[in-house]
Structures are given as structure tokens and as C-alpha cells.
Design a protein around this motif. Structure first.
Motif, PDB file in Angstrom:
ATOM      1  N   GLU A  45      18.732   8.089  43.815  1.00  0.00           N
ATOM      2  CA  GLU A  45      19.754   8.485  42.679  1.00  0.00           C
ATOM      3  C   GLU A  45      19.344   8.990  41.576  1.00  0.00           C
ATOM      4  OE1 GLU A  45      22.168   5.276  39.734  1.00  0.00           O
ATOM      5  OE2 GLU A  45      21.904   4.697  41.715  1.00  0.00           O
ATOM      6  N   VAL A  46      18.642   8.507  41.431  1.00  0.00           N
ATOM      7  CA  VAL A  46      16.827   8.817  40.105  1.00  0.00           C
ATOM      8  C   VAL A  46      17.303  10.386  40.396  1.00  0.00           C
ATOM      9  CG1 VAL A  46      15.171   8.566  38.603  1.00  0.00           C
ATOM     10  CG2 VAL A  46      16.976   6.616  39.797  1.00  0.00           C
ATOM     11  N   ALA A  47      16.895  10.721  41.705  1.00  0.00           N
ATOM     12  CA  ALA A  47      16.310  11.891  41.510  1.00  0.00           C
ATOM     13  C   ALA A  47      17.799  13.191  41.109  1.00  0.00           C
ATOM     14  CB  ALA A  47      15.872  12.030  43.071  1.00  0.00           C
ATOM     15  N   ARG A  48      18.140  12.696  41.136  1.00  0.00           N
ATOM     16  CA  ARG A  48      19.436  13.709  40.551  1.00  0.00           C
ATOM     17  C   ARG A  48      20.462  13.493  39.420  1.00  0.00           C
ATOM     18  NH1 ARG A  48      21.179  12.285  45.931  1.00  0.00           N
ATOM     19  NH2 ARG A  48      22.385  10.128  45.026  1.00  0.00           N
ATOM     20  N   ASP A  49      19.354  12.528  38.311  1.00  0.00           N
ATOM     21  CA  ASP A  49      19.348  11.833  37.066  1.00  0.00           C
ATOM     22  C   ASP A  49      19.126  13.175  36.341  1.00  0.00           C
ATOM     23  OD1 ASP A  49      20.286  11.817  34.961  1.00  0.00           O
ATOM     24  OD2 ASP A  49      19.720   9.205  35.019  1.00  0.00           O
ATOM     25  N   GLU A  50      19.334  14.356  36.296  1.00  0.00           N
ATOM     26  CA  GLU A  50      19.430  15.421  35.005  1.00  0.00           C
ATOM     27  C   GLU A  50      18.550  15.049  33.597  1.00  0.00           C
ATOM     28  OE1 GLU A  50      18.207  17.547  36.872  1.00  0.00           O
ATOM     29  OE2 GLU A  50      18.697  17.619  38.784  1.00  0.00           O
ATOM     30  N   SER A  51      19.459  14.026  33.252  1.00  0.00           N
ATOM     31  CA  SER A  51      19.440  13.554  32.076  1.00  0.00           C
ATOM     32  C   SER A  51      17.668  12.963  32.092  1.00  0.00           C
ATOM     33  CB  SER A  51      20.620  12.809  31.377  1.00  0.00           C
ATOM     34  OG  SER A  51      20.705  11.558  31.896  1.00  0.00           O
ATOM     35  N   TYR A  52      18.060  12.693  32.944  1.00  0.00           N
ATOM     36  CA  TYR A  52      16.263  11.109  32.819  1.00  0.00           C
ATOM     37  C   TYR A  52      15.311  12.671  32.820  1.00  0.00           C
ATOM     38  CZ  TYR A  52      12.351   9.487  34.728  1.00  0.00           C
ATOM     39  OH  TYR A  52      11.651   8.617  35.283  1.00  0.00           O
ATOM     40  N   TRP A  53      15.528  13.427  33.869  1.00  0.00           N
ATOM     41  CA  TRP A  53      14.510  14.646  34.334  1.00  0.00           C
ATOM     42  C   TRP A  53      14.483  15.700  32.988  1.00  0.00           C
ATOM     43  CZ3 TRP A  53      11.018  12.650  37.913  1.00  0.00           C
ATOM     44  CH2 TRP A  53      11.550  12.298  38.241  1.00  0.00           C
ATOM     45  N   HIS A 241      -2.669  17.587  49.369  1.00  0.00           N
ATOM     46  CA  HIS A 241      -1.666  17.666  49.093  1.00  0.00           C
ATOM     47  C   HIS A 241      -0.733  16.325  48.540  1.00  0.00           C
ATOM     48  CE1 HIS A 241      -1.361  22.032  48.233  1.00  0.00           C
ATOM     49  NE2 HIS A 241      -2.275  22.346  48.988  1.00  0.00           N
ATOM     50  N   SER A 242      -1.113  15.836  49.645  1.00  0.00           N
ATOM     51  CA  SER A 242      -0.799  14.404  50.332  1.00  0.00           C
ATOM     52  C   SER A 242      -0.748  13.072  48.292  1.00  0.00           C
ATOM     53  CB  SER A 242      -0.787  13.839  51.212  1.00  0.00           C
ATOM     54  OG  SER A 242      -2.206  13.791  51.204  1.00  0.00           O
ATOM     55  N   PHE A 243      -1.928  13.211  47.853  1.00  0.00           N
ATOM     56  CA  PHE A 243      -2.047  12.117  47.551  1.00  0.00           C
ATOM     57  C   PHE A 243      -0.948  12.283  46.112  1.00  0.00           C
ATOM     58  CE2 PHE A 243      -4.557   9.874  44.038  1.00  0.00           C
ATOM     59  CZ  PHE A 243      -4.298   9.079  44.560  1.00  0.00           C
ATOM     60  N   ALA A 244       0.008  12.009  45.489  1.00  0.00           N
ATOM     61  CA  ALA A 244       0.927  11.722  43.952  1.00  0.00           C
ATOM     62  C   ALA A 244       1.762  12.223  44.277  1.00  0.00           C
ATOM     63  CB  ALA A 244      -0.469  11.503  42.976  1.00  0.00           C
ATOM     64  N   GLN A 245       2.000  13.414  45.731  1.00  0.00           N
ATOM     65  CA  GLN A 245       2.674  13.445  45.695  1.00  0.00           C
ATOM     66  C   GLN A 245       3.519  13.282  46.684  1.00  0.00           C
ATOM     67  OE1 GLN A 245       5.274  17.416  48.444  1.00  0.00           O
ATOM     68  NE2 GLN A 245       2.919  17.610  48.192  1.00  0.00           N
ATOM     69  N   PHE A 246       3.645  12.062  47.258  1.00  0.00           N
ATOM     70  CA  PHE A 246       4.260  11.081  48.176  1.00  0.00           C
ATOM     71  C   PHE A 246       3.967   9.593  48.259  1.00  0.00           C
ATOM     72  CE2 PHE A 246       3.441  14.248  50.689  1.00  0.00           C
ATOM     73  CZ  PHE A 246       2.685  12.940  51.689  1.00  0.00           C
ATOM     74  N   ASP A 247       4.910   9.020  48.302  1.00  0.00           N
ATOM     75  CA  ASP A 247       3.782   7.593  48.087  1.00  0.00           C
ATOM     76  C   ASP A 247       3.439   6.843  49.366  1.00  0.00           C
ATOM     77  OD1 ASP A 247       3.296   5.165  46.823  1.00  0.00           O
ATOM     78  OD2 ASP A 247       5.337   4.230  46.971  1.00  0.00           O
ATOM     79  N   PHE A 248       1.585   6.647  49.470  1.00  0.00           N
ATOM     80  CA  PHE A 248       1.785   5.922  50.817  1.00  0.00           C
ATOM     81  C   PHE A 248       0.379   5.663  50.366  1.00  0.00           C
ATOM     82  CE2 PHE A 248      -0.659   9.807  50.203  1.00  0.00           C
ATOM     83  CZ  PHE A 248      -1.764   9.818  50.493  1.00  0.00           C
ATOM     84  N   ARG A 249      -0.101   4.662  51.090  1.00  0.00           N
ATOM     85  CA  ARG A 249      -1.725   4.004  50.696  1.00  0.00           C
ATOM     86  C   ARG A 249      -2.167   3.889  51.958  1.00  0.00           C
ATOM     87  NH1 ARG A 249       1.047   3.564  47.455  1.00  0.00           N
ATOM     88  NH2 ARG A 249       1.696   2.050  45.421  1.00  0.00           N
ATOM     89  N   ASN A 324       1.620   6.890  36.817  1.00  0.00           N
ATOM     90  CA  ASN A 324       2.690   4.957  37.380  1.00  0.00           C
ATOM     91  C   ASN A 324       4.261   5.079  36.750  1.00  0.00           C
ATOM     92  OD1 ASN A 324       0.584   4.687  38.805  1.00  0.00           O
ATOM     93  ND2 ASN A 324      -0.357   3.578  37.933  1.00  0.00           N
ATOM     94  N   THR A 325       4.029   5.522  34.822  1.00  0.00           N
ATOM     95  CA  THR A 325       5.195   5.408  34.313  1.00  0.00           C
ATOM     96  C   THR A 325       6.038   5.894  35.017  1.00  0.00           C
ATOM     97  OG1 THR A 325       4.094   5.118  32.281  1.00  0.00           O
ATOM     98  CG2 THR A 325       6.477   5.456  32.647  1.00  0.00           C
ATOM     99  N   ILE A 326       6.404   6.879  35.715  1.00  0.00           N
ATOM    100  CA  ILE A 326       7.458   7.262  36.246  1.00  0.00           C
ATOM    101  C   ILE A 326       7.653   7.041  37.641  1.00  0.00           C
ATOM    102  CG2 ILE A 326       8.455   9.072  37.947  1.00  0.00           C
ATOM    103  CD1 ILE A 326       6.587  11.462  35.981  1.00  0.00           C
ATOM    104  N   GLY A 327       6.480   6.220  37.969  1.00  0.00           N
ATOM    105  CA  GLY A 327       6.641   5.615  39.658  1.00  0.00           C
ATOM    106  C   GLY A 327       6.762   7.050  40.939  1.00  0.00           C
ATOM    107  N   ALA A 328       6.103   5.799  41.471  1.00  0.00           N
ATOM    108  CA  ALA A 328       5.421   6.795  42.877  1.00  0.00           C
ATOM    109  C   ALA A 328       6.984   7.185  43.477  1.00  0.00           C
ATOM    110  CB  ALA A 328       4.629   6.296  43.378  1.00  0.00           C
ATOM    111  N   ARG A 329       7.516   6.359  44.053  1.00  0.00           N
ATOM    112  CA  ARG A 329       8.993   6.187  44.912  1.00  0.00           C
ATOM    113  C   ARG A 329      10.522   7.291  44.421  1.00  0.00           C
ATOM    114  NH1 ARG A 329      11.338   1.262  46.135  1.00  0.00           N
ATOM    115  NH2 ARG A 329      12.317   2.824  47.944  1.00  0.00           N
ATOM    116  N   GLN A 330       9.879   7.366  42.571  1.00  0.00           N
ATOM    117  CA  GLN A 330      10.627   8.442  42.512  1.00  0.00           C
ATOM    118  C   GLN A 330      10.584   9.577  41.855  1.00  0.00           C
ATOM    119  OE1 GLN A 330      13.444   4.867  39.145  1.00  0.00           O
ATOM    120  NE2 GLN A 330      12.291   6.441  38.294  1.00  0.00           N
ATOM    121  N   LYS A 331       9.186   9.516  41.868  1.00  0.00           N
ATOM    122  CA  LYS A 331       8.418  10.731  41.846  1.00  0.00           C
ATOM    123  C   LYS A 331       8.849  11.589  43.290  1.00  0.00           C
ATOM    124  CE  LYS A 331       3.857  13.379  40.416  1.00  0.00           C
ATOM    125  NZ  LYS A 331       2.640  12.626  40.106  1.00  0.00           N
TER     126      LYS A 331
END
Length: 434
Positions: A45-53, A241-249, A324-331
Motif C-alpha cells: 500500500e505504501v509503495a503506491r502512496d505518491e505523497s509519501y514518495w 545488485h541485491s543488497f539493499a534493493q530487496f530485503d534478505f539476510r 533504515n528510516t524508509i524501511g527495507a520492506r517498504q523500499k
């Protein structure tokens, strides 16, 4: 004196994010304020919130006279990261033998700790290097291999890494074997099976990309690592390319070796990278530049490169705070939404082939699309010369196309402009003057 003690204490406790928030630029305060409004909401949902982005987009100092859809090679840093880098550079220049070596260099340890938390590993398994190429060359040139030993990789792995293997082949007689990856690959099993069936009793190592830079294909690293471990084969993972683009450990991919560039999707200063080596593997890898024997089991032996600036690495702390402020999953959700926005719109056009999977497990920000009626380099030139849109032509023996990589600062209006230009060419061809 009290303020100095507070700052030193906060940094030593891993509180660099706190220090940035209290004493840093207005940029991070705006990002924090906007991000508080997304707390508890679904990332999709946040991904489509243009006011936030829109707030996030203001954190960058990019030129809006250019539409940059090539963020695969290197990414612009947020303004707060660039300002920190400049600030630390000026501090470094005050008296480098003191300010660089005694004040800034020790602060790299805080960055090491924060990167380890992001990746889910021990800080003593993280080396700070200059880019993915350096990280992977440390591994590829540092592993003991003998003439006749086989290294298994794919035909789509990064050219510089293949060049490194070919040098070892010319110099030491190791054998390189290649497997092909479908374009796109839609199941993990076909990739794991491809590696499994190519392993022989002479295979010592697998080199694989976590995400292929040509198409954005995400490969099943965990499945390959588990399979290879059963066969006694080690796996080196190119995570450029993967690190900090999508969320994993680290535990999600199960690798023993991993290299990445921090100036890509983490948005850190240029010339910063990370190497992960599992602690019990450190003694078995020779450093690229010699280190004393007493450092054989020390991850820092891979950082023995002589004099180099501390400022880019220290400013990486601000990049971690921004991430971290944006959040890995939201990014991750936003980057995938940007890719889907243009890919969904263009995929059905005439003479168009999408080389990137729609499955969210197999792709994120990076996509590759081919307009079969126009050579990719010629189309790239048209986008730039007529519209000041930067795209990347990919010319591979198995396919060609344009690699499209938007980033957090990319606006929907910019994607719309790119799509309009592509649609016009797909339906009408290039203008005669192009």
C-alpha cells in the motif's frame, strides 16, 4: 566537552542514526516525519502512496532535466549522504595523519557493525572494500585451486568476474564450466537443477549472481547453496545488485561468501563495498594484497590496500540511516512497483519482449525489455539524444534489450514520459532523422 562525550558515546553504542537525527541535516528529519505516517501500513500500500514518495524524492539532489533510468551501475546518493561525505572529507584534510587515521578511520568500525546488523552476521565477518569487483576478486583469486579444478558459473554472470576466472584459467589451468539461465527463469527448480546437473567430481566452486545485472533475474541462492554443500562445493555469491534493493539476510541465502557494492542500492558514497566471509572460512582465503601472518584469521586482512580515504566509508553510516528510516520492506515494495509500472504498460506492445519475470520472487527494481524492430544501442541513442532519457543497452550472446532501472527518486511523471516515448517508437518506428 559534554557534547563531545555524548557524540562519542552515541557513536560507540551504534547510535549513528540518533546522532544524524539530532544534529544532521533537515533531509533526514523530513524523511523521518513522512515515514512515521506509514507505520503499521502494508508495504504494498505504501509503495503506491505518491505523497509519501514525493517527500523521499526531495531528499535527492538529482537533475530533473535528465530522466535517469540507469541506476544499475551506480546510484545517486541522498543529499544527506553527499553532505556528510563532503563534511568528512574536509575534516580529513585538516591534518590527515591525525584526522584521517586517528579520528575518522576508527569510525569505520561503527559502519562495519551496522552493515553486519543489516546482513545478519558477525561484524568480524564483514570487510569494507571498494566495490563488488574487489570483493569478488579477493574471493576468486584468494581461493586455493589447482590445475584441472572446475569452477561452475553462468553465461550471464558479470563480465569482470568471468574475466578473473579466465585469467586463473590461463595462468593456472583451472577449468571454467558454464550453464545457461532461461530468460526469464520462472521457477527456482530449473536453476538449482541446472547447477546440480553440471557439477562433476572436479567441481570445487560455484560463482553465481544473487541478481543478474543484465535482466534483474533473482536466482535461488539458498537452494543452490544447500545443494552444493551436500556435494562439498563452495558457493561465492555476487550480490552487487541485491543488497539493499530487496530485503534478505545471510541466513536467507545460506552462503559462505558474498560481495556487494554499497554505492548501488544502499546509495552510499562512490567507491564503497562490502565483503562477507563466514568466520571459519577467513583463514583459507588469501588476501588480494598481502597481510602479515598474524592477520590470517582477521577479516581486516582483506582491507590491507595501503593509504585510502576514510570519508566515503564513514559517510556510509548516513546511507544506512536513510535506508533504515524508509524501511527495507517498504523500499523493496516501491522499487518493484516502479518496475511493474513501466513493464505492465509496455509488455503488450507490438515487437516487444520482456526479459524479466513478473514473479515478485524473481525480480525487483531491474527490468529488461527488447523492442525487436530496433537495435538496442540505436534505441538508447534516440532516448538520450532526443529526450534526455538514460537507458542501458544490453547486448548479450543470448538476447538483447534495454535495461531499465528506476530508483526511489524516480517520479511517476518521469516513468510516464519514458513509456510514451517507447510506445511511440513501438507503434511508429524511429523518426527518419533519428
Amino acid at each position: 566537552m559534554l557534547r563531545r562525550r555524548f557524540l562519542t558515546s552515541a557513536a560507540g553504542a551504534g547510535g549513528a542514526g540518533l546522532v544524524t537525527t539530532l544534529f544532521g541535516p533537515e533531509t533526514i528529519r523530513r524523511v523521518e516525519a513522512a515515514s512515521r505516517q506509514t507505520a503499521g501500513r502494508d508495504p504494498e500500500e505504501v509503495a503506491r502512496d505518491e505523497s509519501y514518495w514525493s517527500e523521499i524524492q526531495q531528499a535527492f539532489s538529482v537533475s530533473r532535466s535528465i530522466i535517469n533510468l540507469n541506476n544499475g551501475g551506480v546510484c545517486p546518493s541522498p543529499r544527506m549522504v553527499t553532505e556528510a561525505f563532503v563534511r568528512y572529507t574536509w575534516q580529513q584534510e585538516e591534518a590527515p595523519v591525525y584526522t584521517m587515521w586517528q579520528l575518522l578511520q576508527p569510525r569505520k568500525e561503527n559502519v562495519r557493525q551496522r552493515l553486519a546488523r543489516m546482513f545478519g552476521c558477525d561484524p568480524e565477518e564483514v570487510a569494507l572494500v571498494r566495490n563488488t569487483s574487489e570483493a569478488m576478486e579477493i574471493l576468486l583469486l584468494g581461493m586455493e585451486l589447482q590445475s584441472g579444478d572446475e569452477v561452475l558459473t553462468t553465461t550471464q554472470d558479470y563480465g569482470r568476474m568471468i574475466t578473473t576466472l579466465r585469467q586463473r584459467s590461463r595462468r593456472e589451468g583451472i577449468e571454467i564450466r558454464f550453464i545457461q539461465v532461461p530468460v526469464p527463469a520462472e521457477t527456482d527448480e530449473e536453476i538449482v537443477e541446472g547447477f546440480r546437473s553440471a557439477i562433476t567430481d572436479r567441481t570445487r566452486m560455484i560463482l553465481m549472481s544473487h541478481q543478474i545485472n543484465l535482466t534483474g533475474q533473482i536466482l535461488p541462492v539458498k537452494g543452490v547453496c544447500d545443494m552444493a554443500r551436500e556435494r562439498g562445493v563452495e558457493v561465492m555469491v555476487d550480490g552487487a545488485h541485491s543488497f539493499a534493493q530487496f530485503d534478505f539476510r545471510q541466513e536467507d541465502i545460506g552462503c559462505d561468501y558474498f560481495g556487494t557494492s554499497l554505492h548501488k542500492w544502499l546509495l552510499a558514497p562512490k567507491g564503497t563495498g562490502m565483503l562477507y566471509v563466514k568466520r571459519d572460512r577467513i583463514p583459507s582465503i588469501w588476501p588480494l594484497m598481502p597481510a602479515p601472518e598474524r592477520m590470517d584469521a582477521d577479516i581486516r586482512k582483506f582491507e590491507e590496500i595501503g593509504t585510502h580515504p576514510a570519508a566515503p566509508y564513514v559517510a556510509t553510516g548516513e546511507a544506512i540511516t536513510f535506508h533504515n528510516t524508509i524501511g527495507a520492506r517498504q523500499k523493496e515494495a516501491r522499487l518493484r512497483h516502479l518496475k511493474n509500472t513501466w513493464a505492465d504498460r509496455l509488455d503488450a506492445l507490438p515487437n516487444t519482449v520482456l526479459h524479466t519475470s513478473r514473479n515478485p520472487a524473481h525480480s525487483c527494481a531491474i527490468g529488461n525489455i527488447n523492442l525487436t524492430s530496433v537495435e538496442a544501442p540505436r534505441l538508447r541513442d534516440y532516448f538520450w539524444e532526443k529526450h534526455h532519457i538514460i537507458v542501458t543497452p544490453i547486448m548479450h550472446a543470448e538476447f538483447q534489450g534495454l535495461r531499465i532501472t528506476p530508483n526511489l527518486y524516480t517520479t511517476m511523471a518521469e516513468l510516464d514520459t519514458f513509456c510514451e516515448v517507447y510506445e511511440h517508437v513501438a507503434r511508429n518506428g524511429l523518426p527518419r532523422s533519428a
